[in-house]
Design a protein around this motif. Structure first.
Motif, PDB file in Angstrom:
ATOM      1  N   VAL A   4       0.866  -1.181   0.000  1.00 18.07           N
ATOM      2  CA  VAL A   4       0.000   0.000   0.000  1.00 18.07           C
ATOM      3  C   VAL A   4       0.902   1.229   0.000  1.00 18.07           C
ATOM      4  CG1 VAL A   4      -1.757   1.279   1.264  1.00 18.07           C
ATOM      5  CG2 VAL A   4      -1.817  -1.231   1.229  1.00 18.07           C
ATOM      6  N   GLN A   6       1.119   5.463   0.036  1.00 14.03           N
ATOM      7  CA  GLN A   6       0.528   6.785   0.201  1.00 14.03           C
ATOM      8  C   GLN A   6       1.637   7.776  -0.105  1.00 14.03           C
ATOM      9  OE1 GLN A   6      -1.529   5.392   4.203  1.00 14.03           O
ATOM     10  NE2 GLN A   6      -2.342   7.383   3.576  1.00 14.03           N
ATOM     11  N   CYS A  23      -4.140   7.078  -2.445  1.00 15.23           N
ATOM     12  CA  CYS A  23      -3.637   5.767  -2.028  1.00 15.23           C
ATOM     13  C   CYS A  23      -3.622   4.850  -3.244  1.00 15.23           C
ATOM     14  CB  CYS A  23      -4.519   5.171  -0.935  1.00 15.23           C
ATOM     15  SG  CYS A  23      -4.126   3.459  -0.483  1.00 15.23           S
ATOM     16  N   TYR A  25      -2.378   0.704  -4.362  1.00 11.05           N
ATOM     17  CA  TYR A  25      -2.032  -0.584  -3.773  1.00 11.05           C
ATOM     18  C   TYR A  25      -1.666  -1.549  -4.874  1.00 11.05           C
ATOM     19  CZ  TYR A  25      -6.801  -1.638  -5.190  1.00 11.05           C
ATOM     20  OH  TYR A  25      -7.953  -1.794  -5.928  1.00 11.05           O
ATOM     21  N   TRP A  36      -9.895   3.201   5.045  1.00 10.34           N
ATOM     22  CA  TRP A  36      -9.202   4.402   5.502  1.00 10.34           C
ATOM     23  C   TRP A  36      -9.410   4.470   7.017  1.00 10.34           C
ATOM     24  CZ3 TRP A  36      -5.805   7.574   3.279  1.00 10.34           C
ATOM     25  CH2 TRP A  36      -5.709   7.578   1.891  1.00 10.34           C
ATOM     26  N   CYS A  92      -4.268   4.435   4.780  1.00  8.60           N
ATOM     27  CA  CYS A  92      -4.955   3.563   3.848  1.00  8.60           C
ATOM     28  C   CYS A  92      -4.527   2.128   4.182  1.00  8.60           C
ATOM     29  CB  CYS A  92      -4.524   3.929   2.433  1.00  8.60           C
ATOM     30  SG  CYS A  92      -5.247   2.943   1.115  1.00  8.60           S
ATOM     31  N   GLY A 109      -0.518   1.585   4.672  1.00  9.58           N
ATOM     32  CA  GLY A 109       0.428   2.497   4.056  1.00  9.58           C
ATOM     33  C   GLY A 109       1.169   3.275   5.139  1.00  9.58           C
TER      34      GLY A 109
END
Lengths: 118, 115
Positions: A4, A6, A23, A25, A36, A92, A109
């Motif tokens: 993940v 960010q 975000c 992934y 979230w 995230c 993340g």
């Protein structure tokens, strides 16, 4: 392996304005959940919103909504009418939808620190 | 309903010392998780229990970390001996059962500083 990302370490928004946190992934799985979470200075992780990958409709919770783009593996969070209490770290997270006793760990993340300015 | 409880909230120890953290999940929650959150990073799962059995401990440094969940309720996480890199926030979470796996409720965490 699932990851993940960010890419926004920090963001700032004026009170009552709208802000979007990004975000992305990576996974080869087809069935999963995306989340979230909000973590204020108190450190308590609070679930903001959840999206099931099989659902095409974007999730909405009051002032919070997501833009889920499965093909692009993108999952952004939009906060409308930002309030001072929204100031927090936002994470995230990803979870594979497995059944039958398998682990269901959350993969997070690195977070985006959101500051809402008065 | 009462949330996930953790204690202590803060702990400062010297390297090579031992430390233990306690977690009491939400009543009736069968699944319990311990996450480690290093400063500037997202939480990482250390261990997951289903009742008093271990589901996943693949990322637990077993040479120094141990965890137990006797009687399938409270859980303790121990570090012995601690290293500087163990400085982190240790978060406990619980969920009702594996079918409601996405609903993980987190405690306030324990901030550990190793000097």
């Amino acid at each position: 392996a699932q990851t993940v990302t960010q890419s926004q370490p920090e963001m700032s928004v004026q009170e009552a304005e709208t802000v979007t946190l990004s975000c992305t992934y990576d996974t080869s799985e087809n069935n999963y959940y995306l989340f979230w979470y909000k973590q204020p200075p108190s450190r308590q992780m609070i679930l903001v919103i959840r999206q099931e990958a099989y659902k095409q409709q974007n999730a909405t919770e009051n002032r919070f909504s997501v833009n889920f783009q499965k093909a692009a593996k993108s999952f952004s969070l939009k906060i409308s009418d930002s309030q001072l209490g929204d100031t927090a770290m936002y994470f995230c997270a990803f979870m594979i939808a497995l059944y039958g006793g398998a682990t269901n760990k959350l993969i997070f993340g690195t977070g985006t620190l959101l500051a809402v300015q008065p | 309903e009462a949330g996930v409880a953790q204690s202590p909230r803060y702990k400062i120890i010297e390297k090579r010392q031992s430390v233990a953290f306690w977690c009491n999940p939400i009543s009736g929650h069968a699944t319990l998780y311990w996450y480690q959150q290093i400063l500037g990073q997202g939480p990482k799962l250390l261990i997951q229990f289903q009742n008093n059995g271990v589901v996943d401990d693949s990322q637990l440094p077993k040479d120094r970390f141990s965890a137990e969940r006797l009687k399938g309720v409270d859980s303790t996480l121990k570090i012995q001996p601690a290293k500087l890199e163990d400085s982190a926030v240790y978060l406990c979470a619980s969920s009702l059962d594996l079918r409601s796996r996405y609903e993980q409720y987190f405690g306030p965490g324990t901030r550990l500083t190793v000097t």
